[in-house]
Design a protein around this motif. Structure first.
Motif, PDB file in Angstrom:
ATOM      1  N   LYS A 249       0.825  -1.206   0.000  1.00 13.84           N
ATOM      2  CA  LYS A 249       0.000   0.000   0.000  1.00 13.84           C
ATOM      3  C   LYS A 249       0.856   1.251   0.000  1.00 13.84           C
ATOM      4  CE  LYS A 249      -4.049  -0.190   2.112  1.00 13.84           C
ATOM      5  NZ  LYS A 249      -5.044  -0.249   3.185  1.00 13.84           N
ATOM      6  N   ARG A 250       0.382   2.231  -0.765  1.00 16.67           N
ATOM      7  CA  ARG A 250       1.058   3.512  -0.870  1.00 16.67           C
ATOM      8  C   ARG A 250       0.019   4.629  -0.899  1.00 16.67           C
ATOM      9  NH1 ARG A 250       4.359   0.745   0.557  1.00 16.67           N
ATOM     10  NH2 ARG A 250       6.296   0.126  -0.410  1.00 16.67           N
ATOM     11  N   VAL A 251       0.500   5.847  -0.681  1.00 22.02           N
ATOM     12  CA  VAL A 251      -0.353   7.031  -0.719  1.00 22.02           C
ATOM     13  C   VAL A 251      -0.327   7.593  -2.137  1.00 22.02           C
ATOM     14  CG1 VAL A 251      -0.624   9.388   0.127  1.00 22.02           C
ATOM     15  CG2 VAL A 251       0.036   7.582   1.706  1.00 22.02           C
ATOM     16  N   TYR A 252      -1.507   7.856  -2.671  1.00 19.52           N
ATOM     17  CA  TYR A 252      -1.637   8.429  -4.004  1.00 19.52           C
ATOM     18  C   TYR A 252      -2.562   9.639  -3.944  1.00 19.52           C
ATOM     19  CZ  TYR A 252       0.421   4.051  -5.434  1.00 19.52           C
ATOM     20  OH  TYR A 252       1.270   2.987  -5.553  1.00 19.52           O
ATOM     21  N   ALA A 253      -2.264  10.647  -4.750  1.00 23.17           N
ATOM     22  CA  ALA A 253      -3.078  11.861  -4.794  1.00 23.17           C
ATOM     23  C   ALA A 253      -3.997  11.837  -6.005  1.00 23.17           C
ATOM     24  CB  ALA A 253      -2.173  13.085  -4.860  1.00 23.17           C
ATOM     25  N   LYS A 254      -5.193  12.375  -5.806  1.00 25.08           N
ATOM     26  CA  LYS A 254      -6.157  12.540  -6.889  1.00 25.08           C
ATOM     27  C   LYS A 254      -6.318  14.041  -7.113  1.00 25.08           C
ATOM     28  CE  LYS A 254      -8.876   8.403  -5.902  1.00 25.08           C
ATOM     29  NZ  LYS A 254     -10.237   7.941  -5.601  1.00 25.08           N
ATOM     30  N   GLU A 255      -5.580  14.549  -8.082  1.00 28.06           N
ATOM     31  CA  GLU A 255      -5.546  15.981  -8.341  1.00 28.06           C
ATOM     32  C   GLU A 255      -6.944  16.563  -8.553  1.00 28.06           C
ATOM     33  OE1 GLU A 255      -3.861  19.015 -11.740  1.00 28.06           O
ATOM     34  OE2 GLU A 255      -2.932  17.050 -11.544  1.00 28.06           O
ATOM     35  N   GLU A 256      -7.802  15.823  -9.234  1.00 22.75           N
ATOM     36  CA  GLU A 256      -9.140  16.334  -9.550  1.00 22.75           C
ATOM     37  C   GLU A 256     -10.016  16.536  -8.306  1.00 22.75           C
ATOM     38  OE1 GLU A 256      -9.460  11.835  -9.738  1.00 22.75           O
ATOM     39  OE2 GLU A 256      -7.973  13.322 -10.292  1.00 22.75           O
ATOM     40  N   LEU A 257      -9.629  15.937  -7.169  1.00 23.88           N
ATOM     41  CA  LEU A 257     -10.417  16.069  -5.944  1.00 23.88           C
ATOM     42  C   LEU A 257      -9.784  17.001  -4.914  1.00 23.88           C
ATOM     43  CD1 LEU A 257     -11.490  12.351  -5.405  1.00 23.88           C
ATOM     44  CD2 LEU A 257     -12.813  14.200  -6.450  1.00 23.88           C
ATOM     45  N   CYS A 258      -8.547  17.429  -5.149  1.00 26.81           N
ATOM     46  CA  CYS A 258      -7.831  18.254  -4.176  1.00 26.81           C
ATOM     47  C   CYS A 258      -8.417  19.668  -4.129  1.00 26.81           C
ATOM     48  CB  CYS A 258      -6.346  18.311  -4.521  1.00 26.81           C
ATOM     49  SG  CYS A 258      -5.367  19.241  -3.314  1.00 26.81           S
ATOM     50  N   LEU A 259      -8.722  20.130  -2.922  1.00 31.61           N
ATOM     51  CA  LEU A 259      -9.289  21.462  -2.703  1.00 31.61           C
ATOM     52  C   LEU A 259      -8.228  22.500  -2.340  1.00 31.61           C
ATOM     53  CD1 LEU A 259     -12.296  20.406  -0.466  1.00 31.61           C
ATOM     54  CD2 LEU A 259     -12.365  20.984  -2.893  1.00 31.61           C
ATOM     55  N   ASN A 260      -6.974  22.068  -2.223  1.00 32.12           N
ATOM     56  CA  ASN A 260      -5.873  22.939  -1.808  1.00 32.12           C
ATOM     57  C   ASN A 260      -6.090  23.462  -0.386  1.00 32.12           C
ATOM     58  OD1 ASN A 260      -3.356  24.118  -2.288  1.00 32.12           O
ATOM     59  ND2 ASN A 260      -4.257  26.033  -2.991  1.00 32.12           N
ATOM     60  N   CYS A 261      -6.752  22.688   0.447  1.00 29.57           N
ATOM     61  CA  CYS A 261      -7.023  23.114   1.824  1.00 29.57           C
ATOM     62  C   CYS A 261      -5.809  22.910   2.735  1.00 29.57           C
ATOM     63  CB  CYS A 261      -8.223  22.365   2.398  1.00 29.57           C
ATOM     64  SG  CYS A 261      -7.942  20.594   2.668  1.00 29.57           S
ATOM     65  N   ARG A 262      -4.901  22.041   2.330  1.00 26.58           N
ATOM     66  CA  ARG A 262      -3.667  21.760   3.040  1.00 26.58           C
ATOM     67  C   ARG A 262      -3.865  21.082   4.399  1.00 26.58           C
ATOM     68  NH1 ARG A 262       0.464  23.892   0.202  1.00 26.58           N
ATOM     69  NH2 ARG A 262      -0.030  25.509  -1.274  1.00 26.58           N
ATOM     70  N   LEU A 263      -5.042  20.498   4.620  1.00 27.83           N
ATOM     71  CA  LEU A 263      -5.256  19.763   5.866  1.00 27.83           C
ATOM     72  C   LEU A 263      -4.332  18.553   5.967  1.00 27.83           C
ATOM     73  CD1 LEU A 263      -9.101  19.957   6.439  1.00 27.83           C
ATOM     74  CD2 LEU A 263      -7.292  20.928   7.860  1.00 27.83           C
ATOM     75  N   CYS A 264      -3.928  18.004   4.833  1.00 31.63           N
ATOM     76  CA  CYS A 264      -2.984  16.888   4.854  1.00 31.63           C
ATOM     77  C   CYS A 264      -1.676  17.335   5.501  1.00 31.63           C
ATOM     78  CB  CYS A 264      -2.745  16.336   3.453  1.00 31.63           C
ATOM     79  SG  CYS A 264      -2.258  17.575   2.224  1.00 31.63           S
ATOM     80  N   GLU A 265      -1.231  18.540   5.181  1.00 34.94           N
ATOM     81  CA  GLU A 265      -0.006  19.082   5.768  1.00 34.94           C
ATOM     82  C   GLU A 265      -0.186  19.308   7.270  1.00 34.94           C
ATOM     83  OE1 GLU A 265       1.070  22.636   3.648  1.00 34.94           O
ATOM     84  OE2 GLU A 265       1.445  21.554   1.783  1.00 34.94           O
ATOM     85  N   VAL A 266      -1.314  19.866   7.664  1.00 35.73           N
ATOM     86  CA  VAL A 266      -1.604  20.138   9.073  1.00 35.73           C
ATOM     87  C   VAL A 266      -1.588  18.844   9.884  1.00 35.73           C
ATOM     88  CG1 VAL A 266      -3.423  20.885  10.683  1.00 35.73           C
ATOM     89  CG2 VAL A 266      -2.926  22.232   8.628  1.00 35.73           C
ATOM     90  N   TYR A 267      -2.269  17.821   9.389  1.00 43.06           N
ATOM     91  CA  TYR A 267      -2.361  16.571  10.145  1.00 43.06           C
ATOM     92  C   TYR A 267      -1.085  15.744  10.079  1.00 43.06           C
ATOM     93  CZ  TYR A 267      -7.032  17.496  11.632  1.00 43.06           C
ATOM     94  OH  TYR A 267      -8.119  18.055  12.263  1.00 43.06           O
ATOM     95  N   CYS A 268      -0.300  15.908   9.023  1.00 42.38           N
ATOM     96  CA  CYS A 268       1.010  15.255   8.966  1.00 42.38           C
ATOM     97  C   CYS A 268       1.907  15.862  10.044  1.00 42.38           C
ATOM     98  CB  CYS A 268       1.631  15.405   7.584  1.00 42.38           C
ATOM     99  SG  CYS A 268       3.245  14.606   7.450  1.00 42.38           S
TER     100      CYS A 268
END
Length: 146
Positions: free
Chosen positions: A2-21
């Motif tokens: 398993k790996r992490v993959y991004a779905k550009e078409e769904l990204c809102l640019n909210c940056r919550l991924c950065e906050v929670y990381c």
């Protein structure tokens, strides 16, 4: 694996991924304390690139043949043969950042030592995936995709 993959078409640019990381890799594990008050401030291992029209989260791909591991002069950067996860041994890393120079995805961050995605080892799902409101980041096995 398993790996992490991004779905550009769904990204809102909210940056919550950065906050929670950052929160996941903090001392307090508290969103407010980690992102506003901790010293030294924790560093996110994922970065969102783009704008409100087109953006995506980028993190380590845990490559089959990682250039960062090959380039590491101290042996601090290793790939686990069983899990396929590329890790940094903080005690061996001297902060030369050779790994950063050779990473084709630009996924290594600087600090006292190299920092990169560790897939939030010990958790069922990485923090960036778990907290993405639009499921623009997924944790799946694509069968050999890098």
């Amino acid at each position: 694996m398993k790996r992490v993959y991004a779905k550009e078409e769904l990204c809102l640019n909210c940056r919550l991924c950065e906050v929670y990381c950052k929160t996941s890799h903090s001392v307090s594990k508290d969103v407010l304390k980690a992102n506003k008050y901790e010293v030294p401030a924790p560093i996110s291992r994922v970065t969102v690139y783009g704008d409100n029209f087109s953006s995506a989260a980028v993190n380590c791909r845990h490559c089959d043949k990682p250039k960062c591991v090959q380039a590491c002069i101290t042996g601090a950067m290793t790939k686990d043969k069983k899990t396929g996860i590329v890790c940094v041994n903080e005690e061996k890393c001297i902060g030369c950042m050779t790994c950063l120079a050779v990473c084709p995805f630009g996924c290594i961050k600087t600090g006292k030592f190299a920092l990169k995605c560790d897939l939030c080892q010990g958790e069922d799902e990485p923090a960036c995936v778990k907290n993405c409101p639009n499921r623009a980041i997924v944790y799946i096995d694509l069968g050999g995709a890098k």
